[in-house]
Design a protein around this motif. Structure first.
Motif, PDB file in Angstrom:
ATOM      1  N   LYS A 128      -7.350  11.135   5.087  1.00 16.69           N
ATOM      2  CA  LYS A 128      -7.296  10.849   3.646  1.00 16.69           C
ATOM      3  C   LYS A 128      -8.548  10.120   3.183  1.00 16.69           C
ATOM      4  O   LYS A 128      -9.043  10.352   2.088  1.00 16.69           O
ATOM      5  CB  LYS A 128      -6.051  10.049   3.310  1.00 16.69           C
ATOM      6  CG  LYS A 128      -4.800  10.887   3.362  1.00 16.69           C
ATOM      7  CD  LYS A 128      -3.659  10.193   2.692  1.00 16.69           C
ATOM      8  CE  LYS A 128      -2.476  11.136   2.668  1.00 16.69           C
ATOM      9  NZ  LYS A 128      -1.409  10.668   1.833  1.00 16.69           N
ATOM     10  N   LYS A 129      -9.061   9.221   4.002  1.00 19.49           N
ATOM     11  CA  LYS A 129     -10.276   8.507   3.628  1.00 19.49           C
ATOM     12  C   LYS A 129     -11.457   9.468   3.527  1.00 19.49           C
ATOM     13  O   LYS A 129     -12.276   9.364   2.612  1.00 19.49           O
ATOM     14  CB  LYS A 129     -10.577   7.406   4.643  1.00 19.49           C
ATOM     15  CG  LYS A 129      -9.638   6.232   4.565  1.00 19.49           C
ATOM     16  CD  LYS A 129      -9.972   5.196   5.613  1.00 19.49           C
ATOM     17  CE  LYS A 129      -8.983   4.051   5.595  1.00 19.49           C
ATOM     18  NZ  LYS A 129      -9.267   3.072   6.650  1.00 19.49           N
ATOM     19  N   LEU A 130     -11.556  10.400   4.488  1.00 15.55           N
ATOM     20  CA  LEU A 130     -12.650  11.361   4.446  1.00 15.55           C
ATOM     21  C   LEU A 130     -12.503  12.319   3.275  1.00 15.55           C
ATOM     22  O   LEU A 130     -13.485  12.694   2.626  1.00 15.55           O
ATOM     23  CB  LEU A 130     -12.710  12.161   5.754  1.00 15.55           C
ATOM     24  CG  LEU A 130     -13.270  11.407   6.961  1.00 15.55           C
ATOM     25  CD1 LEU A 130     -13.099  12.236   8.223  1.00 15.55           C
ATOM     26  CD2 LEU A 130     -14.729  11.072   6.738  1.00 15.55           C
ATOM     27  N   GLU A 131     -11.264  12.745   2.966  1.00 16.39           N
ATOM     28  CA  GLU A 131     -11.051  13.643   1.844  1.00 16.39           C
ATOM     29  C   GLU A 131     -11.331  12.979   0.512  1.00 16.39           C
ATOM     30  O   GLU A 131     -11.683  13.634  -0.468  1.00 16.39           O
ATOM     31  CB  GLU A 131      -9.617  14.185   1.871  1.00 16.39           C
ATOM     32  CG  GLU A 131      -9.396  15.177   2.985  1.00 16.39           C
ATOM     33  CD  GLU A 131      -7.941  15.628   3.079  1.00 16.39           C
ATOM     34  OE1 GLU A 131      -7.067  15.051   2.382  1.00 16.39           O
ATOM     35  OE2 GLU A 131      -7.675  16.544   3.857  1.00 16.39           O
ATOM     36  N   SER A 132     -11.171  11.664   0.433  1.00 13.78           N
ATOM     37  CA  SER A 132     -11.418  10.952  -0.830  1.00 13.78           C
ATOM     38  C   SER A 132     -12.900  10.674  -1.051  1.00 13.78           C
ATOM     39  O   SER A 132     -13.291  10.295  -2.160  1.00 13.78           O
ATOM     40  CB  SER A 132     -10.644   9.642  -0.848  1.00 13.78           C
ATOM     41  OG  SER A 132     -11.161   8.767   0.127  1.00 13.78           O
TER      42      SER A 132
END
Length: 138
Positions: A128-132
């Motif tokens: 999720k951090k990378l996708e954000s």
């Protein structure tokens, strides 16, 4: 001459082997400067990671896992204790069975019980951090 050479070789071998045996018996160092730096007789203190792991196991893992009913019935020993109240009710208490061997399936069951009690919900997910993160290029 041959006898002198063989005698010298045997004598040399005995001296070397005797030196090896004696050095193994004097394990603690007699060098005081070396003992100031690294005392071989001193206690080994647990490191930061070991302390954190021990605290987590004691304060979070064990109480959470030991409260799960499936884990209690499958892996723990039931002990009946007399109630302290005025009625004669017996209270069921489960304790760790020390005589039983630990299995991989036990760990999987306990990990599932811990995950059920502490859902992650993807808050700290790296995906999720990378996708954000904003996309560069493309």
């Amino acid at each position: 001459m041959k006898q002198l050479i063989t005698t010298m070789l045997v004598l040399f071998s005995l001296i070397v082997l005797n030196g090896c045996v004696n050095s193994a018996l004097t394990v603690p160092s007699q060098n005081s400067d070396l003992n100031k730096i690294s005392n071989s007789n001193g206690k080994v203190k647990p490191g930061l990671m070991q302390k954190n792991l021990d605290n987590w196991l004691k304060n979070e893992w064990a109480p959470t896992v030991n409260e799960d009913k499936k884990v209690q019935k499958k892996y723990m020993k039931k002990v009946d204790t007399q109630g302290t109240n005025t009625s004669n009710d017996t209270e069921e208490k489960y304790v760790e069975d020390k005589e039983r061997n630990f299995t991989l399936q036990e760990y999987v069951d306990k990990a599932a019980a811990y995950s059920k009690a502490h859902p992650n919900e993807g808050k700290d997910s790296h995906v999720k951090k990378l996708e954000s993160m904003p996309v560069i290029g493309d």
